[in-house]
Design a protein around this motif. Structure first.
Motif, PDB file in Angstrom:
ATOM      1  N   GLU A   1      17.935-156.528  -9.233  1.00  0.00           N
ATOM      2  CA  GLU A   1      19.214-155.822  -9.399  1.00  0.00           C
ATOM      3  C   GLU A   1      19.599-155.070  -8.132  1.00  0.00           C
ATOM      4  N   ARG A   2      18.609-154.506  -7.434  1.00  0.00           N
ATOM      5  CA  ARG A   2      18.897-153.823  -6.158  1.00  0.00           C
ATOM      6  C   ARG A   2      19.438-154.834  -5.140  1.00  0.00           C
ATOM      7  N   GLY A   3      18.884-156.045  -5.129  1.00  0.00           N
ATOM      8  CA  GLY A   3      19.392-157.085  -4.239  1.00  0.00           C
ATOM      9  C   GLY A   3      20.834-157.440  -4.561  1.00  0.00           C
ATOM     10  N   ILE A   4      21.131-157.600  -5.847  1.00  0.00           N
ATOM     11  CA  ILE A   4      22.504-157.890  -6.278  1.00  0.00           C
ATOM     12  C   ILE A   4      23.441-156.755  -5.865  1.00  0.00           C
ATOM     13  N   TYR A   5      22.978-155.538  -6.039  1.00  0.00           N
ATOM     14  CA  TYR A   5      23.769-154.359  -5.691  1.00  0.00           C
ATOM     15  C   TYR A   5      24.231-154.407  -4.234  1.00  0.00           C
ATOM     16  N   TRP A   6      23.301-154.664  -3.325  1.00  0.00           N
ATOM     17  CA  TRP A   6      23.640-154.666  -1.906  1.00  0.00           C
ATOM     18  C   TRP A   6      24.351-155.932  -1.466  1.00  0.00           C
ATOM     19  N   ALA A   7      24.040-157.057  -2.085  1.00  0.00           N
ATOM     20  CA  ALA A   7      24.694-158.317  -1.712  1.00  0.00           C
ATOM     21  C   ALA A   7      26.146-158.356  -2.179  1.00  0.00           C
ATOM     22  N   SER A   8      26.424-157.700  -3.294  1.00  0.00           N
ATOM     23  CA  SER A   8      27.762-157.754  -3.870  1.00  0.00           C
ATOM     24  C   SER A   8      28.699-156.680  -3.337  1.00  0.00           C
ATOM     25  N   GLY A   9      28.147-155.680  -2.687  1.00  0.00           N
ATOM     26  CA  GLY A   9      28.983-154.602  -2.171  1.00  0.00           C
ATOM     27  C   GLY A   9      29.389-153.593  -3.225  1.00  0.00           C
TER      28      GLY A   9
ATOM     29  N   ASN B   1      13.566-160.350  -1.600  1.00  0.00           N
ATOM     30  CA  ASN B   1      12.226-160.714  -1.159  1.00  0.00           C
ATOM     31  C   ASN B   1      11.173-160.041  -2.044  1.00  0.00           C
ATOM     32  N   LEU B   2      11.353-158.764  -2.305  1.00  0.00           N
ATOM     33  CA  LEU B   2      10.408-158.032  -3.145  1.00  0.00           C
ATOM     34  C   LEU B   2      10.418-158.550  -4.578  1.00  0.00           C
ATOM     35  N   ALA B   3      11.596-158.867  -5.095  1.00  0.00           N
ATOM     36  CA  ALA B   3      11.690-159.420  -6.454  1.00  0.00           C
ATOM     37  C   ALA B   3      10.984-160.764  -6.525  1.00  0.00           C
ATOM     38  N   ALA B   4      11.147-161.573  -5.486  1.00  0.00           N
ATOM     39  CA  ALA B   4      10.479-162.873  -5.441  1.00  0.00           C
ATOM     40  C   ALA B   4       8.962-162.698  -5.416  1.00  0.00           C
ATOM     41  N   LEU B   5       8.487-161.715  -4.668  1.00  0.00           N
ATOM     42  CA  LEU B   5       7.053-161.440  -4.620  1.00  0.00           C
ATOM     43  C   LEU B   5       6.501-161.040  -5.986  1.00  0.00           C
ATOM     44  N   LYS B   6       7.351-160.420  -6.812  1.00  0.00           N
ATOM     45  CA  LYS B   6       6.945-160.000  -8.154  1.00  0.00           C
ATOM     46  C   LYS B   6       7.189-161.085  -9.197  1.00  0.00           C
ATOM     47  N   GLY B   7       7.571-162.297  -8.736  1.00  0.00           N
ATOM     48  CA  GLY B   7       7.676-163.418  -9.649  1.00  0.00           C
ATOM     49  C   GLY B   7       9.072-163.793 -10.112  1.00  0.00           C
TER      50      GLY B   7
END
Length: 88
Positions: A25-33, A48-54
Motif C-alpha cells: 500500500e505504501r508503494g501504491i501511495y507513492w506511485a499514484s501521487g 521491493n520490500l513488499a516483494a521480499l515479504k512475499g
C-alpha cells in the motif's frame, strides 16, 4: 494522541501477510501521487520490500516503476530498502 487502553487478552493477532499488504500500500501511495507528489524512488522501495515479504504482485509494479527511473534512482531505492530492512 491515543488515550485508551488495549485489552491484550481479547486482541486478535495480526496475520503474517499483513505486513506485506502495508508495504504494498505504501508503494501504491507513492506511485499514484496520493500525497500530491509521485515519488518513484519511494514507490520502488516499498514495492521491493513488499516483494521480499512475499507479495507477488509487487514484483510487477516494482518493474513497471523501474522502467520510468534512471539507474541512479533505482540504486537509491535499493539502498533505502536495504536500510529499512536493517533497521526493522
Amino acid at each position: 494522541m491515543f488515550q485508551g487502553t488495549f485489552d491484550l487478552e481479547t486482541a486478535t493477532p495480526i496475520d503474517a501477510s499483513a505486513l506485506s499488504d502495508v508495504l504494498f500500500e505504501r508503494g501504491i501511495y507513492w506511485a499514484s501521487g496520493r500525497a500530491g507528489l509521485v515519488d518513484l524512488v519511494a514507490a520502488h522501495k516499498w514495492f521491493n520490500l513488499a516483494a521480499l515479504k512475499g507479495r507477488k504482485d509487487a514484483v510487477a509494479l516494482r518493474q513497471e516503476v523501474a522502467g520510468q527511473m534512471s539507474d541512479a534512482e533505482i540504486s537509491a531505492a535499493q539502498r533505502d530498502a536495504r536500510a529499512w530492512v536493517s533497521t526493522y
